[in-house]
Write a protein that holds these residues in place. Sequence first.
Motif, mmCIF file in Angstrom:
data_model
loop_
_atom_site.group_PDB
_atom_site.id
_atom_site.type_symbol
_atom_site.label_atom_id
_atom_site.label_comp_id
_atom_site.label_asym_id
_atom_site.label_seq_id
_atom_site.Cartn_x
_atom_site.Cartn_y
_atom_site.Cartn_z
ATOM 1 N N PRO A 156 0.918 -1.185 0.160
ATOM 2 C CA PRO A 156 -0.034 -0.133 0.173
ATOM 3 C C PRO A 156 1.010 1.348 -0.204
ATOM 4 O O PRO A 156 1.906 1.385 0.577
ATOM 5 N N LYS A 157 0.265 2.187 -0.651
ATOM 6 C CA LYS A 157 0.883 3.468 -0.709
ATOM 7 C C LYS A 157 1.115 4.090 0.707
ATOM 8 O O LYS A 157 -0.029 4.034 1.366
ATOM 9 N N ALA A 158 2.099 4.778 1.115
ATOM 10 C CA ALA A 158 2.100 5.471 2.333
ATOM 11 C C ALA A 158 1.368 6.783 2.271
ATOM 12 O O ALA A 158 1.585 7.558 1.503
ATOM 13 N N SER A 163 3.628 9.866 6.531
ATOM 14 C CA SER A 163 4.877 10.471 6.175
ATOM 15 C C SER A 163 5.159 11.500 6.918
ATOM 16 O O SER A 163 6.427 11.576 7.555
ATOM 17 N N ARG A 164 4.145 12.426 7.419
ATOM 18 C CA ARG A 164 4.409 13.573 8.286
ATOM 19 C C ARG A 164 4.922 12.929 9.809
ATOM 20 O O ARG A 164 5.560 13.555 10.498
ATOM 21 N N HIS A 165 4.064 11.777 10.032
ATOM 22 C CA HIS A 165 4.267 11.117 11.472
ATOM 23 C C HIS A 165 5.783 10.585 11.496
ATOM 24 O O HIS A 165 6.431 10.763 12.443
ATOM 25 N N ARG A 166 6.242 10.056 10.499
ATOM 26 C CA ARG A 166 7.636 9.423 10.402
ATOM 27 C C ARG A 166 8.537 10.568 10.403
ATOM 28 O O ARG A 166 9.516 10.530 11.188
ATOM 29 N N PHE A 223 6.769 -5.161 5.441
ATOM 30 C CA PHE A 223 7.895 -4.542 4.916
ATOM 31 C C PHE A 223 7.666 -3.512 3.437
ATOM 32 O O PHE A 223 7.058 -4.041 2.816
ATOM 33 N N GLU A 224 8.216 -2.317 3.708
ATOM 34 C CA GLU A 224 7.483 -1.364 2.813
ATOM 35 C C GLU A 224 8.373 -1.274 1.316
ATOM 36 O O GLU A 224 7.803 -0.661 0.542
ATOM 37 N N TRP A 225 9.597 -1.837 1.303
ATOM 38 C CA TRP A 225 10.471 -1.688 0.015
ATOM 39 C C TRP A 225 10.616 -0.261 -0.172
ATOM 40 O O TRP A 225 10.384 0.206 -1.444
ATOM 41 N N ARG A 226 11.005 0.544 0.586
ATOM 42 C CA ARG A 226 10.944 1.937 0.187
ATOM 43 C C ARG A 226 11.896 2.608 -1.001
ATOM 44 O O ARG A 226 13.053 2.115 -0.883
ATOM 45 N N ASN A 227 11.334 3.308 -1.661
ATOM 46 C CA ASN A 227 12.230 3.773 -2.741
ATOM 47 C C ASN A 227 12.330 2.902 -4.117
ATOM 48 O O ASN A 227 13.022 3.158 -5.036
ATOM 49 N N LEU A 228 12.005 1.562 -3.774
ATOM 50 C CA LEU A 228 12.292 0.636 -4.829
ATOM 51 C C LEU A 228 11.326 0.661 -6.155
ATOM 52 O O LEU A 228 11.849 0.672 -7.073
ATOM 53 N N LYS A 229 10.015 1.013 -5.876
ATOM 54 C CA LYS A 229 9.053 1.412 -6.978
ATOM 55 C C LYS A 229 9.750 2.725 -7.957
ATOM 56 O O LYS A 229 9.812 2.484 -9.049
ATOM 57 N N LYS A 230 10.245 3.761 -7.154
ATOM 58 C CA LYS A 230 10.567 5.070 -7.935
ATOM 59 C C LYS A 230 11.972 4.344 -8.585
ATOM 60 O O LYS A 230 11.822 5.020 -9.972
ATOM 61 N N ASN A 268 6.080 6.263 0.443
ATOM 62 C CA ASN A 268 7.296 5.306 0.535
ATOM 63 C C ASN A 268 8.524 5.631 -0.696
ATOM 64 O O ASN A 268 9.389 4.946 -0.634
ATOM 65 N N ASN A 269 7.907 6.374 -1.407
ATOM 66 C CA ASN A 269 8.434 6.703 -2.845
ATOM 67 C C ASN A 269 8.466 8.103 -3.111
ATOM 68 O O ASN A 269 7.725 8.471 -3.989
ATOM 69 N N PRO A 270 9.424 8.870 -2.537
ATOM 70 C CA PRO A 270 9.131 10.497 -2.795
ATOM 71 C C PRO A 270 9.253 10.696 -3.992
ATOM 72 O O PRO A 270 10.103 10.189 -4.749
ATOM 73 N N TYR A 271 8.549 11.403 -4.818
ATOM 74 C CA TYR A 271 8.712 12.138 -6.090
ATOM 75 C C TYR A 271 8.343 11.037 -7.088
ATOM 76 O O TYR A 271 8.888 11.252 -8.416
#
Length: 335
Positions: A156-158, A163-166, A223-230, A268-271
Amino acid sequence: MWAKDIISPAQAVMLKILTQIFRAKHMSQETDSSAPNVHDPSTVTDTNPTPPPPHNKLNRFNTTIIKFIFSVFRQTVIPQTCALIFLQGQIRGGQATPEDFPLNLWDMERVYEGVYQFLELFAVLAEDPAWKKLLVEWEIVHELIALLKELESGIPKASLDKSRHRSAASSANPPTSTQQPAQVIVERPYDPAVNENGATTEAHDGEEDDGQGMIGAENPEDFEWRNLKKLVVLVLSSLVWKSLEVQNQVRENGGVEAILGCCSYDGNNPYIREHAIMCLRFLLEANADNQQIVRELEARQVIPSEVLDKRAYETFIDVNGRVGLKRKGGAPMMN
């Protein structure tokens, strides 16, 4: 049966070294290829200069290495990584239980690092026309789209609130000079724990680690796999730029819809939204079939206006030869 190491830490390190080597070669070739300005006599030192010897990037040795790496990526890494992400989606949807997940958080971090290094290497290779041609011939688009689809459906998209909480949590505990330095993470096949009788036992998956910081409160199935999709979208953008063949490959693999799914906010994938819009612009350029897909989807109002509004964004090439996106009259978008 799941392998404990889809990608071992040693393999991830080797991939990172290879990425730096190929990046350095690409940069040095760009420097060597800069010819003197013939309109400025001060830049010409020899009326009959000897041309430098050609640099064959695609020699047999280099090609064999990259072909082997790609075969591992195609045959092992992508199938098992996509299976993990699919299982994560099944657990979130209630079709499976957390006990069905085969890896712990430590294992997931290792898989993530390895997959990221594979994509980093392909991102560097895709910036070079010769290597890009080879990757296109191998149809790497199929694997990239498969991974992108699984990430879109299983993770799921964050939200903006998350994101603000993080960010708030990070700023609330800034590092200080009085804090104790973090302990060094030492690789080991299992997490030892001492029971009440003093005997050493193996810690269960998901339990708090004994001070090493490897296993925390987060569950491995989350597990969120951050920045992987970007990063996947960035590699696709480099491949599809000015390439009708890749435009068609993306469409045939259902990639137009997958990239459209990335045109919304994801903490999880900024920009990623900006990068997805850039990729879509490349996909639509002089391609009637891809444009027809967009026209059919436009009626459902799922197409970002920036994709269709040519005044909103424009592409540019930076000093390293990479294609980027920026608002017209504005600064380039950050990666």
